[in-house]
Each structure stands twice: as structure tokens, then as C-alpha cells.
Design a protein around this motif. Structure first.
Motif, PDB file in Angstrom:
ATOM      1  N   SER A  28      -7.236   6.594  -0.346  1.00 27.96           N
ATOM      2  CA  SER A  28      -6.321   5.805   0.473  1.00 27.96           C
ATOM      3  C   SER A  28      -5.504   4.861  -0.397  1.00 27.96           C
ATOM      4  O   SER A  28      -6.039   4.264  -1.331  1.00 27.96           O
ATOM      5  CB  SER A  28      -7.102   4.955   1.459  1.00 27.96           C
ATOM      6  OG  SER A  28      -8.060   5.730   2.107  1.00 27.96           O
ATOM      7  N   PRO A  29      -4.229   4.736  -0.090  1.00 27.14           N
ATOM      8  CA  PRO A  29      -3.412   3.771  -0.830  1.00 27.14           C
ATOM      9  C   PRO A  29      -3.976   2.361  -0.650  1.00 27.14           C
ATOM     10  O   PRO A  29      -4.509   2.034   0.408  1.00 27.14           O
ATOM     11  CB  PRO A  29      -2.047   3.897  -0.169  1.00 27.14           C
ATOM     12  CG  PRO A  29      -2.053   5.221   0.517  1.00 27.14           C
ATOM     13  CD  PRO A  29      -3.468   5.467   0.921  1.00 27.14           C
ATOM     14  N   VAL A  30      -3.879   1.553  -1.691  1.00 32.15           N
ATOM     15  CA  VAL A  30      -4.487   0.215  -1.667  1.00 32.15           C
ATOM     16  C   VAL A  30      -3.419  -0.852  -1.856  1.00 32.15           C
ATOM     17  O   VAL A  30      -2.539  -0.716  -2.688  1.00 32.15           O
ATOM     18  CB  VAL A  30      -5.531   0.094  -2.805  1.00 32.15           C
ATOM     19  CG1 VAL A  30      -6.184  -1.271  -2.771  1.00 32.15           C
ATOM     20  CG2 VAL A  30      -6.578   1.182  -2.666  1.00 32.15           C
ATOM     21  N   ARG A  31      -3.534  -1.915  -1.085  1.00 31.96           N
ATOM     22  CA  ARG A  31      -2.603  -3.044  -1.225  1.00 31.96           C
ATOM     23  C   ARG A  31      -3.003  -3.906  -2.415  1.00 31.96           C
ATOM     24  O   ARG A  31      -4.176  -3.931  -2.821  1.00 31.96           O
ATOM     25  CB  ARG A  31      -2.621  -3.869   0.056  1.00 31.96           C
ATOM     26  CG  ARG A  31      -3.948  -4.575   0.251  1.00 31.96           C
ATOM     27  CD  ARG A  31      -4.131  -5.071   1.664  1.00 31.96           C
ATOM     28  NE  ARG A  31      -5.563  -5.110   1.946  1.00 31.96           N
ATOM     29  CZ  ARG A  31      -6.210  -6.184   2.376  1.00 31.96           C
ATOM     30  NH1 ARG A  31      -5.557  -7.295   2.627  1.00 31.96           N
ATOM     31  NH2 ARG A  31      -7.503  -6.155   2.577  1.00 31.96           N
ATOM     32  N   ALA A  87       1.399   8.423   4.000  1.00 33.51           N
ATOM     33  CA  ALA A  87       0.415   7.635   3.251  1.00 33.51           C
ATOM     34  C   ALA A  87      -0.880   7.455   4.026  1.00 33.51           C
ATOM     35  O   ALA A  87      -1.954   7.405   3.428  1.00 33.51           O
ATOM     36  CB  ALA A  87       1.007   6.276   2.881  1.00 33.51           C
ATOM     37  N   VAL A  88      -0.784   7.372   5.366  1.00 29.28           N
ATOM     38  CA  VAL A  88      -2.011   7.142   6.140  1.00 29.28           C
ATOM     39  C   VAL A  88      -2.990   8.306   6.023  1.00 29.28           C
ATOM     40  O   VAL A  88      -4.166   8.156   6.321  1.00 29.28           O
ATOM     41  CB  VAL A  88      -1.737   6.840   7.643  1.00 29.28           C
ATOM     42  CG1 VAL A  88      -1.071   5.499   7.803  1.00 29.28           C
ATOM     43  CG2 VAL A  88      -0.908   7.925   8.299  1.00 29.28           C
ATOM     44  N   CYS A  89      -2.512   9.468   5.606  1.00 34.05           N
ATOM     45  CA  CYS A  89      -3.413  10.628   5.473  1.00 34.05           C
ATOM     46  C   CYS A  89      -3.881  10.843   4.037  1.00 34.05           C
ATOM     47  O   CYS A  89      -4.669  11.739   3.773  1.00 34.05           O
ATOM     48  CB  CYS A  89      -2.709  11.892   5.951  1.00 34.05           C
ATOM     49  SG  CYS A  89      -2.120  11.774   7.624  1.00 34.05           S
ATOM     50  N   LYS A 131     -10.932   2.247  -2.488  1.00 32.62           N
ATOM     51  CA  LYS A 131     -12.103   2.456  -1.654  1.00 32.62           C
ATOM     52  C   LYS A 131     -12.937   3.609  -2.217  1.00 32.62           C
ATOM     53  O   LYS A 131     -14.151   3.539  -2.297  1.00 32.62           O
ATOM     54  CB  LYS A 131     -11.638   2.819  -0.242  1.00 32.62           C
ATOM     55  CG  LYS A 131     -12.594   2.459   0.839  1.00 32.62           C
ATOM     56  CD  LYS A 131     -11.889   2.639   2.182  1.00 32.62           C
ATOM     57  CE  LYS A 131     -12.806   3.267   3.184  1.00 32.62           C
ATOM     58  NZ  LYS A 131     -12.111   3.972   4.233  1.00 32.62           N
ATOM     59  N   ALA A 161       0.836  -1.208   0.000  1.00 32.15           N
ATOM     60  CA  ALA A 161       0.000   0.000   0.000  1.00 32.15           C
ATOM     61  C   ALA A 161       0.870   1.257   0.000  1.00 32.15           C
ATOM     62  O   ALA A 161       0.598   2.219  -0.725  1.00 32.15           O
ATOM     63  CB  ALA A 161      -0.937  -0.004   1.210  1.00 32.15           C
ATOM     64  N   VAL A 162       1.923   1.237   0.795  1.00 28.64           N
ATOM     65  CA  VAL A 162       2.791   2.422   0.878  1.00 28.64           C
ATOM     66  C   VAL A 162       3.499   2.664  -0.452  1.00 28.64           C
ATOM     67  O   VAL A 162       3.573   3.788  -0.934  1.00 28.64           O
ATOM     68  CB  VAL A 162       3.815   2.274   2.035  1.00 28.64           C
ATOM     69  CG1 VAL A 162       4.842   3.396   1.985  1.00 28.64           C
ATOM     70  CG2 VAL A 162       3.103   2.263   3.385  1.00 28.64           C
TER      71      VAL A 162
END
Lengths: 169, 615
Positions: free
Chosen positions: A40-43, A34-36, A111, A22-23
Motif C-alpha cells: 500500500s502507498p504510504v504517506r 493506488a487504493v488497490c 505496512k 500517499a498517492v
């Protein structure tokens, strides 16, 4: 060509591969930023639990990939040389034909955005982020030849140790 | 991730030893740090909960996977509970150190610890007056009672400005007892107890205040009574203090209880004679980490280095004994000492290590044990392998020992000259820079650049712990370092003959900084949160640092952290710590890994405080 191989007996279920994936697919490529990020980043790699076993699943980049075959818009394509199956964000309409046909269920989605998301084997990296993040050596980045050679050596060592202990007894 | 050895430190002695360690295949914390990469993202964000056996549970920071643990705990709850447990561990470490000192003080007062004496009678009398007791034994009892107190107040918290105490009371965070607050954290963070992140964090502040104004302050004050209140003295710092022809004993850890005795035992003529018989020209005791700070500022005992240099010291092959007590001692030393002749000697009943020879220390027989340890080191000299000997020829002079009493003394008996300099703007403000080393930061890079930036901008720096030692090695603790300061600060330092960076001691001695801050605030008739002051921990790593950060902010001082605390998994908690706290306790945290930017944040804060005070 190098591929991502999985040594099932080693997976601890820590999900470091998911997090690193994800990162690596975030804009900032830094966990703390990345958490913000939105979207949202996706795996693209998934650690599943089945039959009491932890199983990391990642796109196999199949030959004659079914997800490419069913894609109506040409978003999904396979590089004729590297065999890497990738998805063109601009062309994807989120019809999910690829998700339906993929036998491993490794086609996900953003998402917040209706487009398919899958492993691109980290085009910018020498070693994919999931493999680099794996603390136990469950994920191996190697050619098929290298991987089976490694497996053979491990098997040979096991057999040799068994034979030695038999000889002693 | 650090790849090149040259990028691991900016300290020349450490770089020299790291190059040698690399060639010799000696593993250090930096190598192990690389092998830990990448570190667990859930851990980095504080999103893993192991508090019950329905788990471990993890929250997906990207919102795809689980957003709650099995019990329903959200990211906010999990992050807050984990932070609290760190505070509890840190406060416990400092306070248990304080308890050890108080215990020794009581034994001494009862005549049961003949190795110890009262060295600072004036301070003893001040403390008796503060506690309103008539005898030394009564003082010992009253101080011991602080740990088990149920309803407070802890006496030393009353040193804070009245406004601060009133605020703590209003918020319900005036500590009731040192141990009680730590126990309550463990209770509240148990499965199914306190699940309101704000309520949790307030308890974290309360426990940390019982550390800073309780356990740590007790340690500092009673150590001063028994070993003397530090006053300015000169010494030397860095690995070059080790001597090729002497018995080298390093005392490492945190308590001065044993190290004071080692220093005494090493100067015993009988021991010196024995050392000469073994072919050495004498005995050389040097310090490491905060034990080092304690004996450095009281006796001018040279210090071999800060936290990340403990392995490098052993790697010189010159150390006959690495004597340790508690805290910040890497268990790696056991294996490493095994590669050399070095005896790794553990001494605390609380701390044993694989590969260490345990020579347990008790107050009643302190000097005897210390002599045994020194003798063991002396007899180990013959095992030294000259082919493995490599001592970097690098050490720096330093001026240390600025207790609050010493600072007031240097100012001529009153704080007025300092207040005058702050009011005139010659001194823009005060920066408290403290904390550990951490291989996430190039060794000493965060410390030195932050401190240099501050003094350049006329911010007087007070320092403790591993920051103090970084400054010592870099020559910043010398009066001559005033030349690196801005004109205003330079003038003040030159007039008083003091360095622009004042060494105030070990990490429990951050309590000295609290006392100084309270005294300055009282003199100005304001709260600590009104002062033109800021704190920083550029290379922090330990749970003690988390407790320190919490009590410093809880006391009203804006604090910049150089490494990211594991709280970013909860936006609410992160927001509370970096912004919301300001409205509650008058101070907040900032996180800034770049020391130059961190200095700017501190200076901006100091300037805005000055404006508010009309300065």
C-alpha cells in the motif's frame, strides 16, 4: 532553498495532504488505482491533534540531520546542496534508529515492507504533493525568506488595521 | 485537471464563449472546478461518513489509519450507505417532479387549473384502462396514491416483463411505494440501523426502481397527457438559436409545467405587440437542459444548450430572462446575471436562488404568471448593453420527439420491423446513452465519441437529457447522420427516414426507454437482461444519475459510467456493482472514462447477448 512551511491556524484536519502524499508515492500516482496497490502507498506527512489544535507534521530536513547521523547503513543521506534528507530503499534494513532519534516522529514504514519511509519532498514535482493538495493554504512551499516576509506582511496588516480602528474610535 | 480553455469543450459555440468569458474575466463552472483541485480523496472514494455527530469519520484507504468509524462502520458499510443516500436524493428529485405533474393533473381534472387541458386523449384512456378506473379524477387519485402507497405494487412496474417482476419479488426489491422506499433508505442509513452492504444496496435498487418505473414514469406519462405525446419534429440546437433582435427568454430546469405556459404566453399577440413596442422584432423562447428537452420535443422550441452551457448562454449578453424551475440550475447564475442585464427568475416554490427574482408559479394561475414573466423579459430589453452582445453564429438542425408511440408509428404501427432488423443483424443492438455534463470530462467529448462509435458499429442509439442535446448540436439527430452509421443501421435509418440516434426526451423520459425495452423483451418472450442492449452515462454528475444507473441495472441493462462513482473505497461494494450484480439482477455496472473503450464494452456485451439469443 524552498521548504514546506506550516501556518497552524489554518489547518482544518481534512488530511488531503496525507492522501495526496500517499498517492504521489504510489506506483500509479492515481488515487483510484493506488487504493488497490500492494504494498500500500504510504504517506510521509501526518496530521496530528494536540491541545485542541490540528497540526500537520512533515520532515523538516534538519541541518546536520540526526536521522542521517544515526543511520548505520548509509541509507539515510542529506544532499549537500539542496539539504534534502532522503532514504535509499536498497540500503535500509529497518533498524529504526532514525525513527527513534527523529524529534518530530515523521519516519514511518511500509505496512507490508520493513523499510523506513520519509518525505523526499517529491523529487519529480515543482511543488510537493502535500502543499498542492492543501485546500486552506496551511502548507506553504517557499524559501525561509519568502515565508517570513509573508508572515511579516500579515502581521503588519493586522497592526495597521488595529491602528486605524483606534484612530477612528 | 483542465488547464487550457480549448481543452474544456469540443463544442465550437461553447469554446467561442469560453474564450470570450476568459477575456472578460467571467467565471464559469470550469474555473471553479479548477479551483476545487485537488478534490477530497475521501469524498472521491466514498469513505467519509457524516451520518452522526460522533463523526465525521473517515477510513484510511491505505490501511495505515483508522479502518472503522466511531460506531465501528467499515469502509463497506460507509460506502454503501453513502451510495444509498445518493440514490435516495436522485429518486426523490425525479419522483417529486412526478408528484408535481400528478398534482397538476389532479387539479386540472377537478377543473381547478384552467391553463391546462388534456392534449392526448388516447393516452389518457390507455392509462385509465391500465389503472382500471372509469374517470379522469379516479385516475388522478390512483396515481397520486402511488407516492404514499405502503404495500405496492406500483402499477407501472407491471409493464416490466413477467420474469423481471418475478425476480424483483424473489429478491424483495419490488417497490412498495415511491415515497416509502426513499424514506426507508434514510432510515436504514441512519446511525446503527442497516449495516449489511448487500442488504443496503438491494434497498437502493428498490428505491431506484420506484423512481424509474414510478416517479419518473408518472412524470412522463402525465406530461404526455397534458402537453401531448411527442412525435418527430425538426428544430435547432446550440447558442446560435439566441437572436440578436428578439427578446430572448431561456427556460431552464426540468418541469414542463411552467415552460409550456411560457411558450404559450410568448406567442400571445398582446405580448408580441409589447415586444415590438420595445424595439424588438419578436420574442424568442429557447430551452436549456431538460426543460429544454420537454418543449423541444413537443413544440420544436429551439434549445440553447446542455448543462455546462447555462452560464455561457447568459454570457452572450443576449438573454433578457433566464427562467428556471428545478434541478441542475447552478446557483452561480445569480452572480453572473448580475454582470449583465439578464433577469434571473426563479419560479418553483421549492427552489430559490441568491440574486434571482422570485416569481412563484402555481397551477391555478399558471398562464397569468407566465405572462408576467414574459412581460418582465420584454421590459428588460431596453436594458440590454449592445457592447456586451456576443452570440456565436453556431446552431445545428435536429430531428427530435421519438416517444415510444412515435417510434412504433415510424415503424408502421408495430415493433416487428425493428425486431426483424435486430434479428437479421442490420441493427446489432440498442445503446441507451444518457446523462449530464461534468467538467471532469471535456464537454460533449464523452457523449459524442461514444455515440459515434456505437452507430458506426450498427448499434441504434436512444438518447435523453444532456446527451441528447450534445447529439443535437453535433448533427447526430438528423436523418443524414445515418451516413455516419454502419451499413446495416444506415440502411434501416434511410428506409425509415429516421436518424441513427433517437431523441426520446428529458431525463425522466428514460422511463420511455424502460417501456421500449420491456415491449421489445415481451415481443421476444425474454427478460430485459437478455436483450442485446446496453446503457451508458458518459458525463454523469448528478444524484439523479445515480438513481437512474441503479434502476437501469436493476431492470437488467448493463451500464457503463464515464465518471467514477464514489464507491472505490470499498472493494466489496465496487465488486458487487461491477460483477456480483450480474448474478443477482442479470446486469452490472462498468466504469470506463474513455468513450471509445466504453463503446467497445457495450458492443462486446451486445454481441455476447446476441450469441446467447442465438442471433
Amino acid at each position: 532553498m524552498k521548504e514546506v512551511f506550516v501556518r497552524l491556524d489554518r489547518c482544518m484536519g481534512c488530511k488531503s495532504c496525507e492522501m495526496a502524499c500517499a498517492v504521489e508515492h504510489s506506483v500509479s500516482k492515481s488515487l483510484f488505482n493506488a487504493v488497490c496497490e500492494r504494498p500500500s502507498p504510504v504517506r510521509r506527512v501526518y496530521v496530528e491533534m494536540a491541545e485542541g489544535q490540528k497540526v500537520p507534521l512533515v520532515c523538516r530536513h534538519c541541518e546536520d540531520a540526526p536521522c542521517v547521523a544515526v543511520c548505520r547503513t548509509g541509507a539515510m543521506s542529506q544532499d549537500p546542496i539542496t539539504g534534502i534528507v532522503d532514504r535509499d530503499e536498497e540500503r535500509c534494513v529497518g533498524c529504526w534508529m532514525c525513527a527513534m532519534i527523529c524529534p518530530y516522529g515523521v519516519i514511518g514504514r511500509h505496512k507490508e515492507v520493513r523499510i523506513a519511509v520519509k518525505c523526499d519532498r517529491c523529487r519529480d514535482l515543482d511543488v510537493p504533493a502535500c502543499v498542492r493538495a492543501c485546500p486552506t493554504g496551511t502548507l506553504i512551499y517557499a524559501t525561509q525568506g519568502e515565508f517570513v516576509e509573508m508572515m511579516r506582511r500579515e502581521a503588519a496588516a493586522k497592526i495597521a488595521r488595529g491602528a486605524k480602528s483606534l484612530a477612528k474610535a | 485537471m483542465v488547464k487550457d480553455v480549448q481543452d474544456r469543450s469540443i463544442d465550437p459555440a461553447s469554446l467561442e464563449m469560453l474564450a470570450l468569458a476568459g477575456k472578460a474575466g467571467i467565471e464559469t463552472a470550469w474555473d471553479r472546478f479548477e479551483r476545487q483541485q485537488p478534490q477530497c480523496g475521501f469524498g472521491e472514494l466514498g469513505l467519509c461518513c457524516r451520518n452522526c455527530n460522533m463523526g465525521p469519520c473517515r477510513i484510511d484507504p491505505f490501511g495505515e489509519g483508522p479502518s472503522k468509524g466511531v460506531c465501528g462502520a467499515t469502509a463497506d458499510i460507509i460506502v454503501a450507505r453513502n451510495l444509498l443516500r445518493s440514490i435516495a436524493a436522485g429518486a426523490a428529485a425525479h419522483s417529486d417532479h412526478g408528484r408535481g405533474v400528478a398534482h397538476t393533473f389532479r387539479l386540472m381534472s377537478e377543473g381547478r387549473a384552467p391553463s391546462y387541458q388534456v392534449k392526448d386523449k388516447a393516452k389518457l384512456e390507455r392509462l385509465m384502462k391500465e389503472y382500471n378506473v372509469e374517470s379522469q379524477i379516479a385516475l388522478a387519485e390512483a396515481i397520486m396514491a402511488e407516492f404514499g402507497k405502503q404495500e405496492g405494487p406500483i402499477q407501472f412496474t407491471r409493464r416490466a416483463p413477467a420474469k423481471r417482476i418475478e425476480l424483483w419479488r424473489k429478491l424483495g426489491i419490488d417497490p412498495r411505494g415511491i415515497d416509502r422506499e426513499i424514506v426507508e433508505i434514510m432510515h436504514r442509513t441512519h446511525m446503527g440501523v442497516d449495516n449489511d452492504y448487500v442488504h443496503l444496496i438491494l434497498q437502493g435498487l428498490r428505491a431506484s426502481l420506484a423512481d424509474g418505473w414510478g416517479g419518473s414514469m408518472i412524470a412522463t406519462e402525465l406530461q404526455d397527457v397534458m402537453f401531448g405525446t411527442p412525435s418527430p419534429t425538426f428544430s435547432e440546437a446550440n447558442l446560435g438559436v439566441l437572436e440578436p433582435n428578439k427578446i430572448n427568454i431561456i427556460i431552464h430546469g426540468h418541469e414542463p409545467l411552467l415552460s409550456e405556459m411560457i411558450v404559450a404566453a410568448a406567442s400571445d399577440p398582446e405580448m408580441v405587440e409589447l415586444a415590438k413596442k420595445q424595439g424588438a422584432v419578436g420574442i424568442n423562447v429557447s430551452g436549456m437542459c431538460c426543460t429544454g428537452n420537454e418543449v423541444l420535443m413537443r413544440h420544436g422550441v429551439p434549445v440553447a444548450g446542455n448543462f455546462l452551457q447555462q452560464e455561457l448562454a447568459v454570457a452572450t449578453g443576449a438573454v433578457e430572462a433566464m427562467v428556471v424551475d428545478i434541478q441542475c440550475i447552478m446557483p452561480a447564475l445569480g452572480t453572473l446575471a448580475g454582470c449583465f442585464h439578464t433577469k434571473f427568475i426563479s419560479t418553483s416554490p421549492k427552489a430559490k436562488f441568491p440574486g434571482a427574482k422570485h416569481m412563484e408559479f402555481h397551477e391555478e394561475t399558471a398562464l397569468e404568471t407566465a405572462k408576467e414573466i414574459v412581460k418582465t423579459a420584454i421590459l428588460n430589453y431596453q436594458n440590454r448593453n449592445p457592447s456586451k452582445l456576443h452570440i456565436p453564429d453556431i446552431k445545428t438542425k435536429c430531428m427530435v420527439g421519438f416517444s415510444v408511440e412515435a417510434i412504433v408509428g415510424a415503424l408502421g404501427g408495430t415493433l416487428d420491423p425493428l425486431l426483424g432488423a435486430i434479428k437479421s443483424g442490420a441493427i446489432r443492438g440498442i445503446g441507451a446513452v444518457v446523462g449530464c455534463n461534468n467538467p471532469k470530462v471535456q464537454h460533449d467529448f464523452g457523449h459524442l465519441n461514444l455515440v459515434k462509435e456505437l452507430i458506426k458499429n450498427n448499434v441504434l442509439v436512444v438518447t435523453t437529457g444532456c446527451n441528447a442535446l450534445a447529439c443535437a448540436k453535433a448533427g447526430l439527430l438528423l436523418p443524414e447522420a445515418a451516413d455516419l452509421a454502419g451499413d446495416g443501421l444506415k440502411g434501416v435509418c434511410k428506409a425509415l427516414g429516421v436518424p441513427p440516434v433517437l431523441h426520446m426526451g428529458s431525463c425522466v423520459d428514460i422511463s420511455r426507454i424502460l417501456v421500449a425495452a420491456a415491449a421489445i423483451a415481451n415481443a421476444l418472450g425474454v427478460d430485459i437482461s437478455d436483450l442485446p442492449a446496453a446503457g451508458a452515462a458518459p458525463e454523469w454528475m448528478s444524484e439523479k444519475a445515480v438513481s437512474i444507473g441503479a434502476y437501469v441495472v436493476g431492470s437488467g441493462v448493463f451500464t457503463v459510467l464515464g465518471t467514477v462513482p464514489p464507491v472505490l473505497g470499498s472493494q466489496a461494494v465496487a465488486e458487487l456493482l461491477t460483477a456480483g450484480a450480474k448474478g443477482v439482477v442479470g446486469a452490472s455496472f462498468a466504469v470506463e472514462p474513455d468513450p471509445f473503450k466504453a463503446a467497445s464494452l457495450m458492443i462486446e456485451h451486445i454481441d455476447s447477448q446476441r450469441r446467447k439469443l442465438g442471433l
